[in-house]
Design a protein around this motif. Structure first.
Motif, PDB file in Angstrom:
ATOM      1  N   SER A 133      13.571  -0.737  10.157  1.00  0.00           N
ATOM      2  CA  SER A 133      14.544  -0.957   9.477  1.00  0.00           C
ATOM      3  C   SER A 133      14.506  -0.201   8.091  1.00  0.00           C
ATOM      4  CB  SER A 133      15.398  -2.232   9.475  1.00  0.00           C
ATOM      5  OG  SER A 133      14.913  -2.870  10.518  1.00  0.00           O
ATOM      6  N   VAL A 134      13.833  -0.581   7.726  1.00  0.00           N
ATOM      7  CA  VAL A 134      12.848  -0.055   6.180  1.00  0.00           C
ATOM      8  C   VAL A 134      13.380   0.736   6.263  1.00  0.00           C
ATOM      9  CG1 VAL A 134      11.734  -0.387   4.238  1.00  0.00           C
ATOM     10  CG2 VAL A 134      11.917  -2.295   6.041  1.00  0.00           C
ATOM     11  N   VAL A 135      12.408   1.973   6.984  1.00  0.00           N
ATOM     12  CA  VAL A 135      12.298   3.755   6.655  1.00  0.00           C
ATOM     13  C   VAL A 135      13.850   3.782   7.239  1.00  0.00           C
ATOM     14  CG1 VAL A 135      11.360   5.478   7.861  1.00  0.00           C
ATOM     15  CG2 VAL A 135       9.857   3.116   7.644  1.00  0.00           C
ATOM     16  N   GLY A 136      14.629   3.260   8.342  1.00  0.00           N
ATOM     17  CA  GLY A 136      15.908   4.283   8.208  1.00  0.00           C
ATOM     18  C   GLY A 136      16.510   3.036   6.197  1.00  0.00           C
ATOM     19  N   ALA A 137      16.882   2.196   5.777  1.00  0.00           N
ATOM     20  CA  ALA A 137      17.633   2.353   4.331  1.00  0.00           C
ATOM     21  C   ALA A 137      16.679   3.369   3.988  1.00  0.00           C
ATOM     22  CB  ALA A 137      16.750   1.036   4.553  1.00  0.00           C
ATOM     23  N   TRP A 154       7.917  11.247  -1.704  1.00  0.00           N
ATOM     24  CA  TRP A 154       8.023  10.284  -0.716  1.00  0.00           C
ATOM     25  C   TRP A 154       5.484   9.623  -0.560  1.00  0.00           C
ATOM     26  CZ3 TRP A 154      10.217   7.986   4.005  1.00  0.00           C
ATOM     27  CH2 TRP A 154       9.323   6.219   4.425  1.00  0.00           C
ATOM     28  N   VAL A 155       5.119   9.107  -1.654  1.00  0.00           N
ATOM     29  CA  VAL A 155       3.915   8.929  -1.584  1.00  0.00           C
ATOM     30  C   VAL A 155       2.955   8.154  -1.023  1.00  0.00           C
ATOM     31  CG1 VAL A 155       1.332   8.705  -2.917  1.00  0.00           C
ATOM     32  CG2 VAL A 155       3.726   9.884  -4.313  1.00  0.00           C
ATOM     33  N   SER A 156       2.481   8.753   0.253  1.00  0.00           N
ATOM     34  CA  SER A 156       1.911   7.843   1.818  1.00  0.00           C
ATOM     35  C   SER A 156       0.170   8.089   0.864  1.00  0.00           C
ATOM     36  CB  SER A 156       2.219   8.939   2.455  1.00  0.00           C
ATOM     37  OG  SER A 156       1.653  10.589   2.576  1.00  0.00           O
ATOM     38  N   ILE A 157      -0.396   8.747   0.075  1.00  0.00           N
ATOM     39  CA  ILE A 157      -1.928   8.894   0.038  1.00  0.00           C
ATOM     40  C   ILE A 157      -2.406   7.745  -0.513  1.00  0.00           C
ATOM     41  CG2 ILE A 157      -3.662  10.350  -0.408  1.00  0.00           C
ATOM     42  CD1 ILE A 157      -2.030  12.753  -0.008  1.00  0.00           C
ATOM     43  N   LEU A 158      -2.818   7.000  -0.317  1.00  0.00           N
ATOM     44  CA  LEU A 158      -2.997   5.150  -0.653  1.00  0.00           C
ATOM     45  C   LEU A 158      -3.156   3.847  -0.244  1.00  0.00           C
ATOM     46  CD1 LEU A 158       1.406   5.256  -2.421  1.00  0.00           C
ATOM     47  CD2 LEU A 158      -0.841   5.325  -4.050  1.00  0.00           C
ATOM     48  N   ASP A 159      -4.135   3.403  -0.818  1.00  0.00           N
ATOM     49  CA  ASP A 159      -4.527   2.381   0.193  1.00  0.00           C
ATOM     50  C   ASP A 159      -3.274   1.334  -0.118  1.00  0.00           C
ATOM     51  OD1 ASP A 159      -5.844  -0.299   0.508  1.00  0.00           O
ATOM     52  OD2 ASP A 159      -7.773   0.598  -0.289  1.00  0.00           O
ATOM     53  N   ARG A 174       5.308  -5.936   3.494  1.00  0.00           N
ATOM     54  CA  ARG A 174       3.962  -4.959   3.729  1.00  0.00           C
ATOM     55  C   ARG A 174       4.386  -3.562   3.214  1.00  0.00           C
ATOM     56  NH1 ARG A 174       5.108  -2.293  10.178  1.00  0.00           N
ATOM     57  NH2 ARG A 174       3.896  -0.177  10.477  1.00  0.00           N
ATOM     58  N   LEU A 175       3.335  -2.619   2.906  1.00  0.00           N
ATOM     59  CA  LEU A 175       4.076  -1.470   2.426  1.00  0.00           C
ATOM     60  C   LEU A 175       4.343  -0.686   2.966  1.00  0.00           C
ATOM     61  CD1 LEU A 175       4.217   0.468  -0.357  1.00  0.00           C
ATOM     62  CD2 LEU A 175       2.050   0.907   0.618  1.00  0.00           C
ATOM     63  N   ILE A 176       6.446   0.207   3.429  1.00  0.00           N
ATOM     64  CA  ILE A 176       6.324   1.495   3.516  1.00  0.00           C
ATOM     65  C   ILE A 176       6.490   2.366   2.725  1.00  0.00           C
ATOM     66  CG2 ILE A 176       8.609   1.313   5.382  1.00  0.00           C
ATOM     67  CD1 ILE A 176       7.263  -0.562   6.471  1.00  0.00           C
ATOM     68  N   GLY A 177       6.586   2.640   1.809  1.00  0.00           N
ATOM     69  CA  GLY A 177       6.591   3.646   1.091  1.00  0.00           C
ATOM     70  C   GLY A 177       6.596   3.423  -0.325  1.00  0.00           C
TER      71      GLY A 177
END
Length: 210
Positions: A133-137, A154-159, A174-177
């Motif tokens: 749902s969060v991804v859709g938003a 969208w930065v996904s290269i993160l810890d 929970r981190l999504i983006g």
């Protein structure tokens, strides 16, 4: 008919999706609050499992918080580089994978995994639907931003564990983006990774029948 749109609108919608790109090269020009707020309204219009609206946003503004996020990216990116070899490693090293230093707006978007809203409808059997749902938003927000002329990366290269610790968020989040937002240096309807030779789009949709 209300809720139905004509061919001109449909063509513009397809054009909007075609020009929605993951942006890593930003101008440092500030984004007006009214423009950002219009885009953020997309979250309130987004669907969510059980009407749970599990998205939680943090605007990362302080110098310390931004510096921590950038350090996180740089350390994680160095680790990722080490997982490649030869030509792929050289190509990876030359990619620009974050606009964190230039983008005027940073948003960290989380999913509240234990929100009581929605009373667990749908999520009781598929808990991951809250994150979906969060991804859709975020996707709706992304399109709204592009319609304003803004770029989003969208930065996904993160810890994610370290970022949650640095931003001091509740343990149920929970981190999504991690999103960088600003005015793009350039506009192009071809993904930057494709232009750089990293990967190409599939020629057709993969769909099977049963």
């Amino acid at each position: 008919m209300q809720g139905s749109y004509g061919p001109e609108f449909r063509a513009e919608l397809w054009d909007l999706m075609r020009w929605r790109r993951d942006v890593r090269r930003f101008r440092t020009t500030p984004v007006e609050a009214a423009v950002l707020n219009r885009c953020l309204l997309a979250f309130s219009l987004s669907p969510s499992v059980g009407l749970s609206e599990p998205w939680r946003l943090i605007r990362v503004e302080s110098a310390d918080a931004r510096a921590a996020a950038i350090r996180n990216f740089e350390a994680t990116n160095a680790q990722a580089l080490g997982s490649y070899a030869d030509e792929k490693a050289q190509l990876y090293a030359n990619l620009k994978l974050s606009g964190m230093r230039e983008a005027p707006i940073h948003l960290a978007v989380f999913c509240d995994e234990e929100t009581p809203k929605g009373a667990g409808l749908g999520a009781a059997t598929m808990a991951e639907t809250r994150a979906y749902s969060v991804v859709g938003a975020i996707t709706q927000f992304w399109l709204a931003a592009r319609a304003e002329g803004l770029g989003l990366g969208w930065v996904s290269i993160l810890d994610p564990v370290q970022l949650c610790r640095d931003l001091d968020v509740p343990h149920t989040w929970r981190l999504i983006g991690y999103l960088c937002i600003g005015w793009p240096e350039e506009s192009c309807d071809t993904p930057e990774l494709e232009r750089a030779g990293w990967e190409t789009r599939a020629p057709a949709l993969i769909m099977e029948s049963r």
